[in-house]
Design an enzyme around this catalytic site. Structure first.
Site, mmCIF file in Angstrom:
data_model
loop_
_atom_site.group_PDB
_atom_site.id
_atom_site.type_symbol
_atom_site.label_atom_id
_atom_site.label_comp_id
_atom_site.label_asym_id
_atom_site.label_seq_id
_atom_site.Cartn_x
_atom_site.Cartn_y
_atom_site.Cartn_z
ATOM 1 N N HIS A 22 58.931 -17.208 -1.613
ATOM 2 C CA HIS A 22 59.317 -16.859 -2.318
ATOM 3 C C HIS A 22 59.695 -14.944 -2.319
ATOM 4 C CE1 HIS A 22 62.314 -15.290 -5.685
ATOM 5 N NE2 HIS A 22 61.965 -14.174 -5.737
ATOM 6 N N GLU A 23 58.669 -14.001 -2.361
ATOM 7 C CA GLU A 23 58.440 -12.828 -2.017
ATOM 8 C C GLU A 23 58.894 -12.603 -0.181
ATOM 9 O OE1 GLU A 23 58.546 -10.376 -4.191
ATOM 10 O OE2 GLU A 23 58.104 -11.578 -5.627
ATOM 11 N N HIS B 298 62.390 -12.353 0.270
ATOM 12 C CA HIS B 298 62.875 -11.242 0.335
ATOM 13 C C HIS B 298 62.667 -9.937 1.617
ATOM 14 C CE1 HIS B 298 64.549 -10.547 -3.968
ATOM 15 N NE2 HIS B 298 63.499 -11.137 -4.077
ATOM 16 N N HIS C 108 65.104 -10.906 4.663
ATOM 17 C CA HIS C 108 65.966 -10.339 4.065
ATOM 18 C C HIS C 108 65.994 -8.533 4.618
ATOM 19 C CE1 HIS C 108 70.023 -9.763 1.053
ATOM 20 N NE2 HIS C 108 70.584 -10.007 2.502
#
Length: 392
Positions: A181-182, A185, A188
């Protein structure tokens, strides 16, 4: 991205019937267990977690200690998270020992693009410590832009349990998902550097910012990725298929409860912030909550909202005023985008490049819904999230 309160509310209300139906099924299973044990009482909200865990164990028998033996932190990072980024986007990683950090537990990696050019510095701060906030998050140490040619310096911060000296850092599957998940980020932030810093990915609207991170979670269970990192930390043996199947089946247990408690809180947020400026002062908070939840069809006594009004910190100057729905909006986007991959051949380098070129890499250079349509060819649909959460 939702544009109007009505659009945000419709998103949530579209999930309510299926979520309530699944939660009632979960409640029936719990009540059956209470009756089997001779409890002699009707399930209430404060009983749920205690008995739900017993039902989960009886149905799936997932031994957390056994699972952890196959998720060693460095292997998850190198052979899972980085491996997936290489398969999708052609990225490679080189550990740097010469870069100063603010804590000795941190690790630093230089990230190279598919053509071998430097893309970013990535830092990992993995372990809990007494003076560290809880949770997990991603942030940048600088403000990258094409204007001044600065590349991003990105930190993923987690709070995993630090092992004793000489022992491996073993993770739960939830921890593994958090790492993916992290890093979503982080990807992105790496891909969306624009000429103007205000157009980078981290400046997206709140209801879009969680989309890339939640999307990246899908690759944790992608068979080719999972097989590459889910190996016993002592023997190197792959995780037995029976245990893999248990993990997959257990993922949707409790999703009825989780969806209802979240949607109820998000709707409550919208109801508070939809009050007109000249509305009468609300002095009976309990009555307001009860009427709002009943009106929206989420008044299930066994599943109260995740947050009650007086301690709903997110929506009272916490940055999520009338915006708490954003987590679910991001999940709808990520599941819908994942289905595009399934429809188009899965986790391939070509598909990863399309996703980067049409969406991740464009940051806030255009309206987010237009960017999503440019990738998907249509508006996002909630059908995929229902399937992913087992609500269909």
């Amino acid at each position: 991205m939702a544009k109007t309160p009505e659009a945000a509310k419709k998103l949530l209300l579209d999930l309510v019937p299926a979520a309530i139906h699944k939660a009632r099924g979960e409640a029936a299973e719990i009540q059956a267990l209470i009756d089997q044990q001779g409890g002699g009482f009707k399930l209430a909200a404060y009983d749920w977690e205690f008995y739900a865990e017993q039902v989960r164990k009886a149905k799936y028998d997932v031994d957390g200690t056994e699972v952890r033996q196959y998720f060693e932190l460095n292997r998850v990072l190198q052979d899972g998270v980085f491996f997936a980024a290489n398969k999708m986007y052609g990225l490679t990683f080189k550990e740097r020992k010469d870069v100063p950090t603010y804590h000795p537990d941190m690790r630093v990696f230089e990230v190279f693009d598919a053509d071998g050019s430097p893309l970013a510095l990535f830092m990992l701060d993995p372990f809990a410590r007494p003076n560290k906030n809880g949770g997990a998050w991603c942030n940048t140490l600088n403000i990258p832009s094409l204007m001044d040619k600065r590349k991003p310096i990105i930190i993923n911060t987690e709070n995993f349990t630090k092992p004793a000296d000489g022992q491996p850092a073993l993770l739960s599957f939830d921890d593994v998902t958090t790492m993916f998940h992290e890093f979503g980020h982080a990807l992105h932030a790496m891909f969306s550097v624009q000429y103007y810093p205000s157009q980078s990915g981290f400046n997206m609207p709140t209801d879009v910012i969680e989309f890339p991170s939640q999307f990246n979670e899908h690759w944790a269970l992608e068979p080719s990725v999972f097989a590459n990192f889910a190996k016993h930390h002592e023997t190197g043996a792959p995780m037995p298929q029976a245990l893999v199947d248990k993990i997959k089946k257990a993922r949707t247990y409790g999703k009825g409860y989780a969806t209802v408690e979240y949607v109820a809180a998000a709707l409550l947020d919208l109801e508070w912030h939809s009050l007109p400026a000249n509305a009468a002062k609300q002095t009976d908070i309990d009555a307001f909550e009860a009427n709002a939840l009943k009106g929206d069809g989420v008044d299930m006594a066994e599943v109260p909202p995740r947050y009650r009004t007086p301690y709903f910190q997110h929506i009272w100057d916490g940055g999520y005023e009338a915006n708490y729905y954003a987590y679910m909006w991001g999940e709808i986007l990520d599941d819908d985008a994942y289905e595009w991959f399934i429809e188009n051949g899965g986790m391939t380098r070509a598909n990863g490049q399309i996703f980067r070129d049409r969406l991740l890499g464009l940051g806030f250079t255009a309206d987010p819904m237009e960017l999503y349509r440019g990738f998907r060819g249509r508006d996002p649909s909630a059908d995929a999230i229902k399937r992913e959460r087992g609500l269909d």
